[in-house]
Write an enzyme that holds these catalytic residues in place. Structure first.
Site, PDB file in Angstrom:
ATOM      1  N   SER A 144       0.853  -1.195   0.000  1.00 41.54           N
ATOM      2  CA  SER A 144       0.000   0.000   0.000  1.00 41.54           C
ATOM      3  C   SER A 144       0.883   1.238   0.000  1.00 41.54           C
ATOM      4  O   SER A 144       2.000   1.217   0.529  1.00 41.54           O
ATOM      5  CB  SER A 144      -0.869   0.020   1.259  1.00 41.54           C
ATOM      6  OG  SER A 144      -1.513   1.275   1.395  1.00 41.54           O
ATOM      7  N   TYR A 156      -2.355  -1.537  10.278  1.00 40.93           N
ATOM      8  CA  TYR A 156      -2.416  -1.616   8.805  1.00 40.93           C
ATOM      9  C   TYR A 156      -1.111  -1.121   8.182  1.00 40.93           C
ATOM     10  O   TYR A 156      -0.515  -1.784   7.338  1.00 40.93           O
ATOM     11  CB  TYR A 156      -3.592  -0.782   8.301  1.00 40.93           C
ATOM     12  CG  TYR A 156      -3.803  -0.908   6.803  1.00 40.93           C
ATOM     13  CD1 TYR A 156      -4.409  -2.033   6.258  1.00 40.93           C
ATOM     14  CD2 TYR A 156      -3.368   0.083   5.938  1.00 40.93           C
ATOM     15  CE1 TYR A 156      -4.586  -2.154   4.884  1.00 40.93           C
ATOM     16  CE2 TYR A 156      -3.543  -0.024   4.569  1.00 40.93           C
ATOM     17  CZ  TYR A 156      -4.156  -1.149   4.046  1.00 40.93           C
ATOM     18  OH  TYR A 156      -4.332  -1.281   2.684  1.00 40.93           O
TER      19      TYR A 156
HETATM   20  P1  NAP Z   1     -11.516  -5.591  -0.520  1.00 44.99           P
HETATM   21  O1  NAP Z   1     -12.386  -5.136  -1.625  1.00 44.99           O
HETATM   22  O2  NAP Z   1     -12.055  -5.561   0.872  1.00 44.99           O
HETATM   23  O3  NAP Z   1     -10.943  -7.042  -0.873  1.00 44.99           O
HETATM   24  C1  NAP Z   1     -10.240  -7.813   0.061  1.00 44.99           C
HETATM   25  C2  NAP Z   1     -10.765  -9.230  -0.020  1.00 44.99           C
HETATM   26  O4  NAP Z   1      -9.983 -10.065   0.866  1.00 44.99           O
HETATM   27  C3  NAP Z   1     -12.219  -9.332   0.453  1.00 44.99           C
HETATM   28  O5  NAP Z   1     -12.971 -10.154  -0.410  1.00 44.99           O
HETATM   29  C4  NAP Z   1     -12.074  -9.952   1.831  1.00 44.99           C
HETATM   30  O6  NAP Z   1     -13.209 -10.664   2.267  1.00 44.99           O
HETATM   31  C5  NAP Z   1     -10.901 -10.886   1.603  1.00 44.99           C
HETATM   32  N1  NAP Z   1     -10.337 -11.352   2.862  1.00 44.99           N
HETATM   33  C6  NAP Z   1     -10.300 -10.683   4.038  1.00 44.99           C
HETATM   34  N2  NAP Z   1      -9.752 -11.450   4.975  1.00 44.99           N
HETATM   35  C7  NAP Z   1      -9.443 -12.641   4.398  1.00 44.99           C
HETATM   36  C8  NAP Z   1      -8.887 -13.839   4.872  1.00 44.99           C
HETATM   37  N3  NAP Z   1      -8.525 -13.987   6.155  1.00 44.99           N
HETATM   38  N4  NAP Z   1      -8.712 -14.858   3.992  1.00 44.99           N
HETATM   39  C9  NAP Z   1      -9.078 -14.734   2.701  1.00 44.99           C
HETATM   40  N5  NAP Z   1      -9.651 -13.625   2.198  1.00 44.99           N
HETATM   41  C10 NAP Z   1      -9.826 -12.580   3.039  1.00 44.99           C
HETATM   42  O7  NAP Z   1     -10.207  -4.682  -0.447  1.00 44.99           O
HETATM   43  P2  NAP Z   1      -9.174  -4.257  -1.597  1.00 44.99           P
HETATM   44  O8  NAP Z   1      -9.102  -2.802  -1.547  1.00 44.99           O
HETATM   45  O9  NAP Z   1      -9.417  -4.962  -2.879  1.00 44.99           O
HETATM   46  O10 NAP Z   1      -7.844  -4.832  -0.921  1.00 44.99           O
HETATM   47  C11 NAP Z   1      -6.979  -5.739  -1.582  1.00 44.99           C
HETATM   48  C12 NAP Z   1      -5.565  -5.475  -1.108  1.00 44.99           C
HETATM   49  O11 NAP Z   1      -5.166  -4.177  -1.547  1.00 44.99           O
HETATM   50  C13 NAP Z   1      -5.431  -5.485   0.411  1.00 44.99           C
HETATM   51  O12 NAP Z   1      -4.233  -6.131   0.772  1.00 44.99           O
HETATM   52  C14 NAP Z   1      -5.383  -4.006   0.743  1.00 44.99           C
HETATM   53  O13 NAP Z   1      -4.701  -3.764   1.952  1.00 44.99           O
HETATM   54  C15 NAP Z   1      -4.638  -3.466  -0.463  1.00 44.99           C
HETATM   55  N6  NAP Z   1      -4.815  -2.021  -0.686  1.00 44.99           N
HETATM   56  C16 NAP Z   1      -6.025  -1.487  -0.990  1.00 44.99           C
HETATM   57  C17 NAP Z   1      -6.134  -0.116  -1.222  1.00 44.99           C
HETATM   58  C18 NAP Z   1      -7.421   0.558  -1.581  1.00 44.99           C
HETATM   59  O14 NAP Z   1      -7.446   1.809  -1.691  1.00 44.99           O
HETATM   60  N7  NAP Z   1      -8.501  -0.149  -1.805  1.00 44.99           N
HETATM   61  C19 NAP Z   1      -5.006   0.697  -1.124  1.00 44.99           C
HETATM   62  C20 NAP Z   1      -3.793   0.119  -0.810  1.00 44.99           C
HETATM   63  C21 NAP Z   1      -3.708  -1.252  -0.595  1.00 44.99           C
HETATM   64  P3  NAP Z   1     -14.243  -9.875   3.249  1.00 44.99           P
HETATM   65  O15 NAP Z   1     -14.779  -8.727   2.447  1.00 44.99           O
HETATM   66  O16 NAP Z   1     -15.270 -10.916   3.564  1.00 44.99           O
HETATM   67  O17 NAP Z   1     -13.441  -9.413   4.430  1.00 44.99           O
END
Ligand code: NAP
Length: 254
Positions: A144, A156
């Site tokens: 991130s 985080y």
């Molecule tokens: P997201 O839409 O919430 O997707 C994350 C997915 O991971 C969700 O389907 C979630 O399920 C699943 N998950 C959570 N805990 C888990 C576990 N223990 N085992 C297996 N699956 C699990 O978020 P995203 O934004 O796409 O995030 C993806 C990655 O990008 C993350 O590592 C996040 O930190 C990183 N990131 C995101 C952003 C942003 O702006 N969106 C920025 C920087 C980094 P549930 O919904 O049921 O929890």
């Protein structure tokens, strides 16, 4: 390669990819983009319902090779079981969670929960997946923007900084064996994780106003960088990180 068309270079035909967190957001976009590029994709997520939605999208890709399994990445035995029998070429660690708490309000339980998914969860997948990887292979870890700067929330931010250094260390350990390890660092991307903060017009305007490209990102913006790192376009790239933040942290000023 001489006179190759772009589609020849970027094709992932014949390659097997595993993507965690594929039920939503960046993981879902990565799973679909890799499927479109011809990879055979194993999509993992903790939510069966979310995964079935991803599957419905991916199966619209002509000749898609796609399957999905429910797993909690913080459970090492479950991860090992779901990856047994796999021969992998591409590993994408994306499953992540956030605890929007300051140090004062972060409980030990919050800390363990966030690190358990965002850091130990990545470790569990690496432990089970890397020994099952073909050579050459590519690992892509979602860190991130917050791993680079002093913003957001302690658990985080610590987990994301750790992913940057873990990825660099593994690049050194596995480069000689033909496995590349890189990370991508998204800025503000519109996903389930950010929907609350982006639903406030003030907060959205504050972020876009400080972002040189004057917008937040889409999950596909990150998935395209993952595609690049998974493909032969990046065969000499390892141990690095790609920021995908619309220029935000490069231009932050007081
Ligand atoms: P997201 O839409 O919430 O997707 C994350 C997915 O991971 C969700 O389907 C979630 O399920 C699943 N998950 C959570 N805990 C888990 C576990 N223990 N085992 C297996 N699956 C699990 O978020 P995203 O934004 O796409 O995030 C993806 C990655 O990008 C993350 O590592 C996040 O930190 C990183 N990131 C995101 C952003 C942003 O702006 N969106 C920025 C920087 C980094 P549930 O919904 O049921 O929890």
């Amino acid at each position: 390669m001489v006179h190759a068309s772009l589609v020849d270079v970027i094709s992932l035909g014949g390659r097997r990819a595993v993507v965690t967190g594929a039920g939503s957001g960046i993981g879902r976009a990565a799973a679909v983009v890799l499927t479109k590029a011809g990879a055979s994709v194993l999509a993992l997520d903790i939510s069966e319902k979310a995964l079935s939605e991803t599957k419905a999208i991916a199966l619209q890709v002509p000749d898609a090779e796609f399957d999905a399994a429910t797993v909690d990445v913080s459970d090492p035995a479950a991860v090992d079981s779901v990856l047994s029998g796999e021969g992998l070429d591409i590993v994408v660690n994306s499953a992540g969670i956030m605890a929007p708490e300051s140090l004062a309000t972060t409980s030990g339980k919050d800390w363990d929960r966030v690190l358990g998914v965002n850091l130990t969860g990545y470790f569990n997948v690496l432990k089970s997946a890397v020994p099952r990887m073909n050579r050459p292979g590519s690992v892509i870890q979602i860190s991130s923007m917050m791993g680079h700067i002093g913003l957001a929330f302690p658990a985080y931010t610590a987990s994301k900084g750790a992913i940057l250094s873990l990825s660099r260390q593994l690049a050194g350990e596995f480069g000689p064996a033909g496995i590349r390890v890189n990370s991508v660092s998204p800025g503000m991307i519109r996903t389930g994780m950010t929907e609350d903060s982006l639903s406030s017009g003030d907060q959205r305007d504050h972020i876009t106003g400080r972002t040189p490209l004057r917008t937040v990102g889409a999950p596909e913006d990150v998935a395209h960088a993952i595609l690049y790192l998974a493909s032969d376009l990046s065969t000499f790239v390892t141990g690095t990180d790609i920021l995908i933040d619309g220029g935000l942290i490069s231009t932050l000023n007081l």
